[in-house]
Design a protein around this motif. Structure first.
Motif, PDB file in Angstrom:
ATOM      1  N   LEU A 130       0.821  -1.210   0.000  1.00  0.00           N
ATOM      2  CA  LEU A 130       0.000   0.000   0.000  1.00  0.00           C
ATOM      3  C   LEU A 130       0.857   1.263   0.000  1.00  0.00           C
ATOM      4  N   GLN A 131       1.971   1.246   0.704  1.00  0.00           N
ATOM      5  CA  GLN A 131       2.832   2.425   0.725  1.00  0.00           C
ATOM      6  C   GLN A 131       3.493   2.660  -0.631  1.00  0.00           C
ATOM      7  N   GLY A 132       3.604   1.618  -1.434  1.00  0.00           N
ATOM      8  CA  GLY A 132       4.185   1.766  -2.762  1.00  0.00           C
ATOM      9  C   GLY A 132       3.201   2.259  -3.812  1.00  0.00           C
ATOM     10  N   MET A 133       1.938   2.325  -3.459  1.00  0.00           N
ATOM     11  CA  MET A 133       0.914   2.767  -4.403  1.00  0.00           C
ATOM     12  C   MET A 133       0.827   4.293  -4.422  1.00  0.00           C
ATOM     13  N   SER A 134       0.393   4.795  -5.554  1.00  0.00           N
ATOM     14  CA  SER A 134       0.226   6.246  -5.673  1.00  0.00           C
ATOM     15  C   SER A 134      -1.065   6.665  -4.963  1.00  0.00           C
ATOM     16  N   ASP A 135      -1.212   7.975  -4.757  1.00  0.00           N
ATOM     17  CA  ASP A 135      -2.412   8.486  -4.092  1.00  0.00           C
ATOM     18  C   ASP A 135      -3.673   8.165  -4.905  1.00  0.00           C
ATOM     19  N   GLU A 136      -3.568   8.205  -6.232  1.00  0.00           N
ATOM     20  CA  GLU A 136      -4.714   7.890  -7.080  1.00  0.00           C
ATOM     21  C   GLU A 136      -5.116   6.428  -6.932  1.00  0.00           C
ATOM     22  N   GLN A 137      -4.135   5.526  -6.870  1.00  0.00           N
ATOM     23  CA  GLN A 137      -4.432   4.108  -6.700  1.00  0.00           C
ATOM     24  C   GLN A 137      -5.065   3.849  -5.335  1.00  0.00           C
ATOM     25  N   LEU A 138      -4.556   4.509  -4.316  1.00  0.00           N
ATOM     26  CA  LEU A 138      -5.137   4.358  -2.987  1.00  0.00           C
ATOM     27  C   LEU A 138      -6.576   4.865  -2.957  1.00  0.00           C
ATOM     28  N   ARG A 139      -6.819   5.979  -3.631  1.00  0.00           N
ATOM     29  CA  ARG A 139      -8.172   6.530  -3.681  1.00  0.00           C
ATOM     30  C   ARG A 139      -9.111   5.561  -4.380  1.00  0.00           C
ATOM     31  N   ASP A 140      -8.615   4.835  -5.405  1.00  0.00           N
ATOM     32  CA  ASP A 140      -9.440   3.853  -6.113  1.00  0.00           C
ATOM     33  C   ASP A 140      -9.909   2.726  -5.190  1.00  0.00           C
ATOM     34  N   VAL A 141      -9.093   2.343  -4.239  1.00  0.00           N
ATOM     35  CA  VAL A 141      -9.491   1.277  -3.316  1.00  0.00           C
ATOM     36  C   VAL A 141     -10.117   1.824  -2.038  1.00  0.00           C
ATOM     37  N   GLY A 142     -10.270   3.137  -1.958  1.00  0.00           N
ATOM     38  CA  GLY A 142     -10.968   3.753  -0.834  1.00  0.00           C
ATOM     39  C   GLY A 142     -10.104   4.026   0.374  1.00  0.00           C
ATOM     40  N   LEU A 143      -8.809   4.223   0.174  1.00  0.00           N
ATOM     41  CA  LEU A 143      -7.908   4.508   1.274  1.00  0.00           C
ATOM     42  C   LEU A 143      -7.169   5.831   1.055  1.00  0.00           C
ATOM     43  N   THR A 144      -6.668   6.382   2.129  1.00  0.00           N
ATOM     44  CA  THR A 144      -5.818   7.554   2.040  1.00  0.00           C
ATOM     45  C   THR A 144      -4.378   7.133   2.376  1.00  0.00           C
ATOM     46  N   ARG A 145      -3.453   8.022   2.190  1.00  0.00           N
ATOM     47  CA  ARG A 145      -2.053   7.726   2.508  1.00  0.00           C
ATOM     48  C   ARG A 145      -1.913   7.412   4.002  1.00  0.00           C
ATOM     49  N   ASN A 146      -2.640   8.132   4.835  1.00  0.00           N
ATOM     50  CA  ASN A 146      -2.605   7.893   6.272  1.00  0.00           C
ATOM     51  C   ASN A 146      -3.156   6.500   6.623  1.00  0.00           C
ATOM     52  N   ASP A 147      -4.227   6.087   5.952  1.00  0.00           N
ATOM     53  CA  ASP A 147      -4.792   4.749   6.186  1.00  0.00           C
ATOM     54  C   ASP A 147      -3.772   3.668   5.821  1.00  0.00           C
ATOM     55  N   ALA A 148      -3.052   3.861   4.745  1.00  0.00           N
ATOM     56  CA  ALA A 148      -2.069   2.873   4.287  1.00  0.00           C
ATOM     57  C   ALA A 148      -0.940   2.710   5.285  1.00  0.00           C
ATOM     58  N   CYS A 149      -0.587   3.772   5.976  1.00  0.00           N
ATOM     59  CA  CYS A 149       0.494   3.694   6.968  1.00  0.00           C
ATOM     60  C   CYS A 149       0.042   3.059   8.272  1.00  0.00           C
ATOM     61  N   ASN A 150      -1.253   3.129   8.561  1.00  0.00           N
ATOM     62  CA  ASN A 150      -1.756   2.649   9.844  1.00  0.00           C
ATOM     63  C   ASN A 150      -2.357   1.249   9.807  1.00  0.00           C
ATOM     64  N   ILE A 151      -2.235   0.576   8.701  1.00  0.00           N
ATOM     65  CA  ILE A 151      -2.803  -0.792   8.610  1.00  0.00           C
ATOM     66  C   ILE A 151      -1.892  -1.755   9.326  1.00  0.00           C
TER      67      ILE A 151
END
Length: 56
Positions: A35-56
């Motif tokens: 998830l940390q390797g994904m771009s912000d657009e890719q994260l938005r496509d799966v319904g996550l933010t950059r902060n969510d990806a760091c806290n999983i």
């Protein structure tokens, strides 16, 4: 004297529980790394933010 053929070996369960905890931790780390390797657009496509990806 009792017969305990069908009784599980208790100390072995400790190793099983440690292994399961390690496997769960490993899966979370792999997911976090992906998830940390994904771009912000890719994260938005799966319904996550950059902060969510760091806290999983």
């Amino acid at each position: 004297m009792e017969f305990h053929e069908n009784r599980p070996f208790r100390p072995f369960m400790g190793f099983v529980l440690v292994w399961r905890a390690w496997a769960k931790w490993r899966r979370r780390e792999q997911t976090r790394r992906i998830l940390q390797g994904m771009s912000d657009e890719q994260l938005r496509d799966v319904g996550l933010t950059r902060n969510d990806a760091c806290n999983i």
